[in-house]
Motif scaffolding. Structure first.
Motif, PDB file in Angstrom:
ATOM      1  N   ALA A 175      16.263  -0.306   7.052  1.00 52.01           N
ATOM      2  CA  ALA A 175      15.665  -0.483   5.728  1.00 52.01           C
ATOM      3  C   ALA A 175      16.679  -0.190   4.627  1.00 52.01           C
ATOM      4  O   ALA A 175      16.696  -0.866   3.590  1.00 52.01           O
ATOM      5  CB  ALA A 175      14.439   0.415   5.581  1.00 52.01           C
TER       6      ALA A 175
ATOM      7  N   ALA B 180      11.590  -7.967   7.331  1.00 56.45           N
ATOM      8  CA  ALA B 180      11.634  -7.416   5.976  1.00 56.45           C
ATOM      9  C   ALA B 180      10.673  -8.088   4.999  1.00 56.45           C
ATOM     10  O   ALA B 180      10.777  -7.868   3.795  1.00 56.45           O
ATOM     11  CB  ALA B 180      13.056  -7.501   5.426  1.00 56.45           C
TER      12      ALA B 180
ATOM     13  N   LEU C 284       9.000  -5.592   2.781  1.00 57.76           N
ATOM     14  CA  LEU C 284       9.924  -5.001   1.811  1.00 57.76           C
ATOM     15  C   LEU C 284      10.113  -5.940   0.626  1.00 57.76           C
ATOM     16  O   LEU C 284      10.141  -5.510  -0.525  1.00 57.76           O
ATOM     17  CB  LEU C 284      11.268  -4.685   2.475  1.00 57.76           C
TER      18      LEU C 284
ATOM     19  N   GLY D 225       8.684   0.038   3.944  1.00 60.52           N
ATOM     20  CA  GLY D 225       9.875   0.888   3.893  1.00 60.52           C
ATOM     21  C   GLY D 225       9.662   2.153   3.088  1.00 60.52           C
ATOM     22  O   GLY D 225      10.623   2.811   2.687  1.00 60.52           O
TER      23      GLY D 225
ATOM     24  N   THR E  79      13.729   3.554   8.898  1.00 59.06           N
ATOM     25  CA  THR E  79      12.661   2.742   8.319  1.00 59.06           C
ATOM     26  C   THR E  79      12.403   2.983   6.840  1.00 59.06           C
ATOM     27  O   THR E  79      11.713   2.179   6.205  1.00 59.06           O
ATOM     28  CB  THR E  79      11.345   2.960   9.087  1.00 59.06           C
TER      29      THR E  79
ATOM     30  N   VAL F  55      13.415   3.082   2.885  1.00 55.22           N
ATOM     31  CA  VAL F  55      14.420   2.569   1.955  1.00 55.22           C
ATOM     32  C   VAL F  55      15.048   3.692   1.139  1.00 55.22           C
ATOM     33  O   VAL F  55      16.129   3.503   0.564  1.00 55.22           O
ATOM     34  CB  VAL F  55      13.816   1.515   1.000  1.00 55.22           C
TER      35      VAL F  55
END
Length: 451
Positions: free
Chosen positions: A50, A197, A200, A334, A366, A368
């Motif tokens: 992430a 992703a 995200l 994330g 995982t 961010v």
């Protein structure tokens, strides 16, 4: 003949309040900007998936911001000490600037590089940019570092106010001959097989412009209710600034000075203080991600790992609604609400009796916003093995936590409406087992403290 300034970007992917960039602009010579992807220097922790996704997009944003001002962002991959030294000689740099880092491997790289560049006759300067208080500037009355948050933060607040943020340089001048650069896409920071992703992308827009917008939204819309609603995961009252601070799209000085005059900002500012305390702790205990800060916890009798339990926790299939909601939110976005992070971590450690380091590694991959200080620091806090840690006998009951902080079931319904409903363990029985294991720690001979 002009001797360019070299600005090395790291976890400071911004133009505003960037002291290294500001110093280069003040020098009034052509500027070379560089980011080095260092996955080889000794002790450097590889980024999780992430974090790599965020880095790609934040670098893209920084590159565009610099390009608009006539400066190219040079991307180089390899051991940072070698990469930066080679580039400095390649462009004939007269000065090299960067903002300081505080993990031990990074500090070792920076110290070696500073020495070699100065020996070659270059001006080298580093600056405080990512912490309000650098770790060595806050000490107890006896000159040692702090191990408890409240006196640490009180000491921070007793010091002169954090400096005002620097304005973004009005003008920047790039070099006429731009050094060769890697292509960002060639770094393969984004997932492709499979591309996991999507969530995200739905949730985040990395980069300094979006970070500035989010700060203003939070100050205007959410900060007034922050103290009242921050523990409610469905309330949307949290700042969502943690990845912005982790990657330096915002400086803590900017956040501090923007928030300090707002009524009711004290609770939020103390969360900035908690971030400072995590870095203070890492600076003095560099192995925070791998060793118990309180060495008596080395005697904790972890049972053999049950891979099925770990897998169920990772994928939000424990049958415990709040835990599963949090883990599914994490996988999709994330990110996870802070209250739920504590609940999910407590469940792994104290109900499943799985070593906190395995949970820390999953979050590292995982989240961010995972950084090398806050991630292990907070896991050790929940485990009871860290600085100012929650008592080990404090076991978060996920059912009671859900009733208290998600009484209308909004958060759980959103993220875990189709999750299993039969818990994989008995909460009461596993709590008793955790307390029994803690009794063994208390009975074990106490080794000398680390740090």
């Amino acid at each position: 003949m002009a001797s360019p300034s070299l600005v090395w970007f790291r976890d400071d992917l911004r133009l505003a309040d960037n002291p290294a960039l500001h110093a280069a602009a003040e020098r009034d010579e052509p500027l070379v900007a560089v980011f080095a992807l260092d996955e080889e220097s000794e002790g450097m922790r590889l980024l999780g998936g992430a974090a790599r996704w965020w880095l790609h997009h934040s670098l893209h944003s920084l590159r565009e911001g610099l390009r608009e001002r006539g400066v190219a962002l040079v991307l180089r991959r390899g051991p940072a000490g070698r990469v930066i030294e080679e580039l400095a000689h390649e462009v004939g740099a007269g000065a090299v600037y960067w903002n300081r880092r505080y993990g031990a491997p990074a500090r070792a790289v920076d110290a070696g590089l500073k020495s070699s560049l100065r020996a070659a006759g270059m001006e080298v300067s580093s600056f405080a940019a990512s912490l309000l208080r650098e770790p060595w500037t806050v000490t107890t009355g006896s000159g040692t570092h702090y191990s408890v948050f409240t006196p640490f933060w009180r000491a921070c607040l007793s010091l002169p106010a954090p400096r005002s943020p620097l304005t973004e340089p009005r003008t920047l001048a790039g070099t006429t001959a731009v050094p060769a650069s890697d292509a960002l896409d060639d770094w393969a920071l984004l997932p492709t097989a499979p591309d996991w992703a999507g969530g995200l992308r739905e949730t985040w827009e990395p980069g300094e412009p979006a970070a500035r917008r989010r700060l203003q939204e939070f100050l205007a819309e959410d900060l007034p209710s922050y103290d009242r609603a921050r523990d409610e995961p469905a309330a949307g009252a949290t700042s969502l600034l943690s990845p912005r601070l982790r990657w330096g799209e915002l400086s803590p000085f900017t956040v501090w000075h923007e928030a300090v005059g707002v009524d009711g900002a004290g609770g939020f500012l103390s969360e900035l203080g908690w971030r400072e305390f995590a870095w203070h702790t890492l600076f003095h205990s560099p192995d925070l991600a791998t060793k118990n800060l309180r060495p008596e916890f080395d005697a904790f009798p972890w049972p053999p790992l049950d891979p099925a339990h770990l897998d169920a926790w990772q994928h939000g299939e424990t049958g415990v609604p709040l835990v599963d909601a949090g883990m599914r939110e994490l996988w999709h976005t994330g990110y996870m609400h802070n209250r739920v992070r504590m609940v999910t971590a407590s469940f792994l450690i104290k109900n499943l009796l799985i070593d906190w380091r395995l949970g820390e590694e999953w979050f590292w991959d995982t989240l961010v916003d995972a950084d090398e200080a806050n991630n292990p620091f907070n896991w050790q806090w929940v485990a009871g093995s860290g600085a100012d840690a929650a008592p080990y006998f404090r076991v978060f009951n996920p059912e009671l936590q859900a009733k208290k902080f998600d009484p209308q079931n909004l958060y759980v319904s959103r993220w875990a409406g189709d999750a299993p409903t039969e818990p994989i363990v008995d909460l009461a029985a596993t709590r008793k087992a955790a307390l029994a294991a803690y009794d063994e720690v208390k009975r074990a001979p106490r080794p000398p403290a680390r740090g």
